[in-house]
Motif scaffolding. Sequence first.
Motif, PDB file in Angstrom:
ATOM      1  N   ALA A   1      49.940  27.899  44.319  1.00  0.00           N
ATOM      2  CA  ALA A   1      50.706  29.149  44.360  1.00  0.00           C
ATOM      3  C   ALA A   1      50.216  30.049  45.492  1.00  0.00           C
ATOM      4  CB  ALA A   1      50.610  29.868  43.018  1.00  0.00           C
TER       5      ALA A   1
ATOM      6  N   ASP B   1      47.038  24.624  40.120  1.00  0.00           N
ATOM      7  CA  ASP B   1      48.318  25.339  40.138  1.00  0.00           C
ATOM      8  C   ASP B   1      48.192  26.673  40.865  1.00  0.00           C
ATOM      9  OD1 ASP B   1      49.760  23.397  38.767  1.00  0.00           O
ATOM     10  OD2 ASP B   1      49.362  24.298  36.799  1.00  0.00           O
TER      11      ASP B   1
ATOM     12  N   VAL C   1      52.669  30.933  37.359  1.00  0.00           N
ATOM     13  CA  VAL C   1      53.232  30.507  38.629  1.00  0.00           C
ATOM     14  C   VAL C   1      54.517  29.760  38.364  1.00  0.00           C
ATOM     15  CG1 VAL C   1      51.038  30.447  39.862  1.00  0.00           C
ATOM     16  CG2 VAL C   1      51.815  28.418  38.683  1.00  0.00           C
ATOM     17  N   ALA C   2      55.433  29.882  39.297  1.00  0.00           N
ATOM     18  CA  ALA C   2      56.732  29.219  39.105  1.00  0.00           C
ATOM     19  C   ALA C   2      56.648  27.731  39.309  1.00  0.00           C
ATOM     20  CB  ALA C   2      57.752  29.810  40.070  1.00  0.00           C
TER      21      ALA C   2
ATOM     22  N   ARG D   1      53.086  32.495  46.595  1.00  0.00           N
ATOM     23  CA  ARG D   1      53.643  32.999  45.340  1.00  0.00           C
ATOM     24  C   ARG D   1      52.701  33.951  44.624  1.00  0.00           C
ATOM     25  NH1 ARG D   1      54.417  28.578  41.825  1.00  0.00           N
ATOM     26  NH2 ARG D   1      53.285  27.183  43.202  1.00  0.00           N
ATOM     27  N   ILE D   2      51.405  33.943  44.968  1.00  0.00           N
ATOM     28  CA  ILE D   2      50.443  34.918  44.452  1.00  0.00           C
ATOM     29  C   ILE D   2      49.593  35.411  45.614  1.00  0.00           C
ATOM     30  CG2 ILE D   2      50.381  33.948  42.107  1.00  0.00           C
ATOM     31  CD1 ILE D   2      47.633  32.725  42.789  1.00  0.00           C
ATOM     32  N   GLU D   3      48.979  36.557  45.410  1.00  0.00           N
ATOM     33  CA  GLU D   3      48.126  37.157  46.439  1.00  0.00           C
ATOM     34  C   GLU D   3      46.702  36.600  46.350  1.00  0.00           C
ATOM     35  OE1 GLU D   3      49.117  39.335  48.809  1.00  0.00           O
ATOM     36  OE2 GLU D   3      51.146  39.060  48.045  1.00  0.00           O
TER      37      GLU D   3
ATOM     38  N   TRP E   1      44.357  35.262  43.072  1.00  0.00           N
ATOM     39  CA  TRP E   1      43.787  33.919  42.996  1.00  0.00           C
ATOM     40  C   TRP E   1      42.267  33.988  42.855  1.00  0.00           C
ATOM     41  CZ3 TRP E   1      40.362  31.413  46.310  1.00  0.00           C
ATOM     42  CH2 TRP E   1      40.118  30.074  45.979  1.00  0.00           C
TER      43      TRP E   1
ATOM     44  N   GLU F   1      51.377  28.641  48.819  1.00  0.00           N
ATOM     45  CA  GLU F   1      52.826  28.768  48.973  1.00  0.00           C
ATOM     46  C   GLU F   1      53.278  30.223  49.035  1.00  0.00           C
ATOM     47  OE1 GLU F   1      54.236  26.499  45.642  1.00  0.00           O
ATOM     48  OE2 GLU F   1      53.471  24.619  46.488  1.00  0.00           O
TER      49      GLU F   1
END
Length: 72
Positions: free
Chosen positions: A42, A38, A71-72, A47-49, A53, A45
């Motif tokens: 993310a 996940d 994460v979404a 959605r996180i830096e 991660w 995509e």
Amino acid sequence: MAEVAPWLSVRQGAEAVDSVGLLASAAREARLDAPALDALAALLEGRIELEQWAASVTEPPGSKRSRAIRVA
């Protein structure tokens, strides 16, 4: 940039990256707990830096700094 294995073509690498989101979705639908997958999805995509991660996959389990990444 990290070195790519000599046997891995650019096309194969792109296909592998593209499949991460699909694999993460399939794992969620199957109700599998796959936090590393996940988080990787993310990251890819946006959605996180990268630093968030990297911290999530390098901290030992149960460490004081260890925390879940939402994460979404």
